[in-house]
Write an enzyme that holds these catalytic residues in place. Structure first.
Site, mmCIF file in Angstrom:
data_model
loop_
_atom_site.group_PDB
_atom_site.id
_atom_site.type_symbol
_atom_site.label_atom_id
_atom_site.label_comp_id
_atom_site.label_asym_id
_atom_site.label_seq_id
_atom_site.Cartn_x
_atom_site.Cartn_y
_atom_site.Cartn_z
ATOM 1 N N CYS A 165 0.845 -1.193 0.000
ATOM 2 C CA CYS A 165 0.000 0.000 0.000
ATOM 3 C C CYS A 165 0.883 1.247 0.000
ATOM 4 C CB CYS A 165 -0.906 -0.022 1.226
ATOM 5 S SG CYS A 165 -1.788 1.514 1.471
ATOM 6 N N ASN A 193 -13.252 9.176 -2.318
ATOM 7 C CA ASN A 193 -13.708 8.243 -3.346
ATOM 8 C C ASN A 193 -13.828 6.836 -2.777
ATOM 9 O OD1 ASN A 193 -13.781 10.072 -5.584
ATOM 10 N ND2 ASN A 193 -11.547 10.051 -5.620
ATOM 11 N N GLY A 251 -13.414 6.036 -9.204
ATOM 12 C CA GLY A 251 -12.026 6.173 -9.647
ATOM 13 C C GLY A 251 -11.024 6.039 -8.519
ATOM 14 N N HIS A 298 -6.567 2.720 0.360
ATOM 15 C CA HIS A 298 -6.333 3.085 1.778
ATOM 16 C C HIS A 298 -7.090 4.400 1.917
ATOM 17 C CE1 HIS A 298 -3.269 3.591 5.303
ATOM 18 N NE2 HIS A 298 -4.230 4.501 5.449
ATOM 19 N N HIS A 316 -8.752 7.900 2.197
ATOM 20 C CA HIS A 316 -8.134 9.221 2.255
ATOM 21 C C HIS A 316 -9.166 10.257 1.853
ATOM 22 C CE1 HIS A 316 -7.493 7.393 -1.696
ATOM 23 N NE2 HIS A 316 -7.676 8.597 -2.198
HETATM 24 P P1 AMP Z 1 -8.051 8.433 -5.323
HETATM 25 O O1 AMP Z 1 -8.283 8.479 -6.797
HETATM 26 O O2 AMP Z 1 -9.146 9.060 -4.528
HETATM 27 O O3 AMP Z 1 -7.675 7.050 -4.838
HETATM 28 O O4 AMP Z 1 -6.807 9.383 -5.069
HETATM 29 C C1 AMP Z 1 -5.503 8.938 -4.946
HETATM 30 C C2 AMP Z 1 -4.645 10.173 -4.944
HETATM 31 O O5 AMP Z 1 -3.369 9.847 -4.425
HETATM 32 C C3 AMP Z 1 -4.424 10.781 -6.338
HETATM 33 O O6 AMP Z 1 -4.909 12.124 -6.347
HETATM 34 C C4 AMP Z 1 -2.907 10.695 -6.511
HETATM 35 O O7 AMP Z 1 -2.382 11.812 -7.195
HETATM 36 C C5 AMP Z 1 -2.411 10.608 -5.086
HETATM 37 N N1 AMP Z 1 -1.127 9.946 -4.891
HETATM 38 C C6 AMP Z 1 -0.756 8.730 -5.356
HETATM 39 N N2 AMP Z 1 0.501 8.446 -4.961
HETATM 40 C C7 AMP Z 1 0.923 9.494 -4.213
HETATM 41 C C8 AMP Z 1 2.128 9.814 -3.521
HETATM 42 N N3 AMP Z 1 3.176 8.971 -3.506
HETATM 43 N N4 AMP Z 1 2.219 10.995 -2.873
HETATM 44 C C9 AMP Z 1 1.178 11.859 -2.885
HETATM 45 N N5 AMP Z 1 0.006 11.614 -3.503
HETATM 46 C C10 AMP Z 1 -0.119 10.461 -4.168
HETATM 47 ZN ZN ZN Z 2 -2.418 1.307 3.633
#
Ligand code: AMP
Ligand code: ZN
Length: 116
Positions: A5, A88, A94, A99, A101
């Site tokens: 993750c 989301n 999408g 995990h 957030h």
């Molecule tokens: P979601 O589509 O709601 O799952 O959003 C996942 C978000 O995580 C996206 O906006 C990505 O740009 C962001 N993301 C993925 N990897 C990283 C990372 N290593 N550091 C910061 N943001 C990230």
């Molecule tokens: Zn996690």
């Protein structure tokens, strides 16, 4: 903690992040691919894969996430202009990272449509 993750790796410090807040239970860092001038992800340290996996015992954590969002908004001075929070869940939303957030979006006038 979950092996593969990306957010668990950020929490463990195995992947760098641009942190704006951290305590024992919650971390917040800048989204790597911002869609607004301010785009922060607020993340519980407990690995919960999706909103569907939130349990009654997580109530405190979810409530605390909103308190942390409140604090970050004030720290960044966006409380007056406002902001949007998005979480989301699942494939139609999408959701990319499994995990939970909370996206904190701010820094410009957002469209009135919340779906695209
Ligand atoms: P979601 O589509 O709601 O799952 O959003 C996942 C978000 O995580 C996206 O906006 C990505 O740009 C962001 N993301 C993925 N990897 C990283 C990372 N290593 N550091 C910061 N943001 C990230
Ligand atoms: Zn996690």
């Amino acid at each position: 903690m979950e092996e593969n993750c990306v957010f668990c790796k950020i929490i463990k410090g195995e992947i760098p992040s641009d942190k704006v807040y951290e305590d024992e239970e919650i971390i917040a860092f800048k989204d790597i691919n911002p869609v607004t001038p301010i785009h922060i992800l607020v993340v519980p340290k407990k690995h919960i894969a999706t909103l569907l996996d939130v349990k009654k015992e997580d109530s405190y954590l979810i409530s605390k996430i909103y308190q942390v969002i409140n604090k970050i908004a004030k720290d960044l001075g966006i409380e007056e202009n406002g902001f949007r929070v998005i979480a989301n869940c699942g494939k139609d939303s999408g959701q990319e990272v499994m995990h939970i957030h909370f996206h904190l979006l701010a820094g410009k006038k957002l469209g009135t449509k919340i779906v695209g």
